[in-house]
Write an enzyme that holds these catalytic residues in place. Structure first.
Site, PDB file in Angstrom:
ATOM      1  N   GLU A   1       0.968  -1.408   0.012  1.00  0.00           N
ATOM      2  CA  GLU A   1      -0.091  -0.003  -0.103  1.00  0.00           C
ATOM      3  C   GLU A   1       0.908   1.133  -0.053  1.00  0.00           C
ATOM      4  OE1 GLU A   1      -2.863  -0.312  -0.603  1.00  0.00           O
ATOM      5  OE2 GLU A   1      -3.996  -2.313   0.099  1.00  0.00           O
TER       6      GLU A   1
ATOM      7  N   HIS B   1      -2.637   1.339   8.463  1.00  0.00           N
ATOM      8  CA  HIS B   1      -3.551   1.000   7.851  1.00  0.00           C
ATOM      9  C   HIS B   1      -3.755  -0.382   8.728  1.00  0.00           C
ATOM     10  CE1 HIS B   1      -6.083  -1.272   5.171  1.00  0.00           C
ATOM     11  NE2 HIS B   1      -5.127  -2.099   4.858  1.00  0.00           N
TER      12      HIS B   1
ATOM     13  N   HIS C   1      -6.649  -3.930   9.873  1.00  0.00           N
ATOM     14  CA  HIS C   1      -7.951  -4.586   9.459  1.00  0.00           C
ATOM     15  C   HIS C   1      -8.698  -4.635  10.538  1.00  0.00           C
ATOM     16  CE1 HIS C   1      -5.789  -6.636   5.712  1.00  0.00           C
ATOM     17  NE2 HIS C   1      -6.064  -5.294   5.555  1.00  0.00           N
TER      18      HIS C   1
ATOM     19  N   GLU D   1     -16.466  10.353  24.017  1.00  0.00           N
ATOM     20  CA  GLU D   1     -15.006  10.604  23.709  1.00  0.00           C
ATOM     21  C   GLU D   1     -14.853  11.155  22.326  1.00  0.00           C
ATOM     22  OE1 GLU D   1     -12.975   6.585  23.948  1.00  0.00           O
ATOM     23  OE2 GLU D   1     -11.601   8.293  24.408  1.00  0.00           O
TER      24      GLU D   1
ATOM     25  N   HIS E   1     -12.956  -3.874   4.109  1.00  0.00           N
ATOM     26  CA  HIS E   1     -11.360  -4.032   4.033  1.00  0.00           C
ATOM     27  C   HIS E   1     -10.700  -3.484   5.351  1.00  0.00           C
ATOM     28  CE1 HIS E   1      -7.244  -3.780   1.738  1.00  0.00           C
ATOM     29  NE2 HIS E   1      -7.122  -3.916   3.217  1.00  0.00           N
TER      30      HIS E   1
HETATM   31  O1  2HA Z   1      -1.773  -7.070   3.256  1.00  0.00           O
HETATM   32  O2  2HA Z   1      -3.498  -4.949   4.269  1.00  0.00           O
HETATM   33  O3  2HA Z   1      -4.150  -3.638   2.013  1.00  0.00           O
HETATM   34  C1  2HA Z   1      -1.491  -5.870   3.410  1.00  0.00           C
HETATM   35  C2  2HA Z   1      -2.850  -5.188   3.324  1.00  0.00           C
HETATM   36  C3  2HA Z   1      -3.275  -4.694   2.099  1.00  0.00           C
HETATM   37 ZN    ZN Z   2      -5.358  -3.990   4.062  1.00  0.00          ZN
END
Ligand code: 2HA
Ligand code: ZN
Length: 274
Positions: free
Chosen positions: A115, A139, A141, A169, A210
């Site tokens: 990414e 980032h 998940h 909050e 995602h």
């Molecule tokens: O595998 O999270 O979006 C890495 C990620 C791709």
């Molecule tokens: Zn991801």
């Protein structure tokens, strides 16, 4: 100083491990990047050896010459703390913002996060919007936010308002709200452009089905932001699992009163009557 002894590297490793312990990084899921301060580069650069230049896949002219600490593509967050030099890297951006090269780390081979285009385009936007203060893009998940993208309309105003209502909050921690992009193929320039567009307005961008992107000034603020948004999503998932409606909640006027006392400004677009 050795790279691994530097405080920013230790902070990065701790954040990666904290994210894994939260359950946000199954397998190789998620990625983390940090825009290194010039004095931090100075302190560790004796250990750098430059590899070949590689195309970024997008152009980030305002990041020319910057260095980033990044997680590796296909690497597992749970392994970062055990063997950082094999799982993370420091990269340098060229003078045009078109290419990068690895100067430290990924010693067993590999590339920066898949990414990277999204991360660097977000860094560009947030660097400009924060007067250079924002340095971390994260980032993850996050389970409950992902679950909500199947049942809530994919609209900034709906996600912002519902998340704000779940914990007092929240509007203080993310007063600008959160943005949402519909499902897109990850890893490329298109999703990077859509995400960085949202980052002009928000510090949080949700990728439907995602995960989430957060931006912040340092590791504590950025991890704390991800944690707060995901906790709020967890409460909403629990609430919706008990019954589909609320008996009582925080009202638009409650939010205005909170904004006044906590000296934050909450955009009226999120305080609509339902
Ligand atoms: O595998 O999270 O979006 C890495 C990620 C791709
Ligand atoms: Zn991801």
């Amino acid at each position: 100083m050795k790279v691994l002894d530097a405080e920013f590297v230790q902070g990065f490793i701790r954040m990666a491990n904290d994210g894994f312990l939260q359950g946000w990084h199954e397998r190789n899921g998620g990625n983390l990047t940090y825009r290194i301060k010039p004095e931090e580069v100075e302190a560790v650069k004796e250990e750098f050896t430059a590899k070949e230049w590689v195309s970024i896949g997008t152009t980030v002219p305002t990041l020319a010459g910057e260095y980033f600490l990044v997680t590796g593509s296909g690497k597992y967050f749970r392994n970062v703390i055990l063997n950082p030099a094999s799982n993370i890297a420091i990269i340098e951006i060229d003078s045009k913002g078109e290419q990068y090269r690895i100067v430290w780390g990924l010693v067993e081979g590999g590339r920066p996060t898949s990414e990277l285009p999204s991360h660097l385009m977000n860094h560009e936007v947030k660097k400009a919007a924060s007067n250079g203060k924002h340095r971390v893009i994260y980032h993850a998940h996050t389970t409950n936010i992902i679950a909500l993208t199947f049942v809530l309309p994919l609209e900034d105003r709906v996600f912002t308002r519902e998340l704000w209502e779940m914990a007092t909050e929240c509007p203080v921690v993310f007063p600008d709200g959160v943005g949402v992009v519909g499902w897109m193929v990850p890893g490329g320039r298109e999703i990077a452009v859509a995400t960085s567009e949202l980052m002009k307005k928000y510090d949080v961008a949700i990728w439907a089905h995602h995960g989430m992107f957060c931006s912040g000034e340092d590791f504590d603020l950025t991890f704390g932001l991800m944690h707060t948004v995901e906790k709020s999503a967890e409460i909403l998932v629990k609430m919706l699992s008990i019954r589909p409606d609320k008996l009582q909640t925080i009202t638009p006027q409650n939010f205005r009163d909170l904004a006044h006392d906590f000296k934050v400004s909450l955009p009226e677009e999120f305080l609509y009557e339902k």
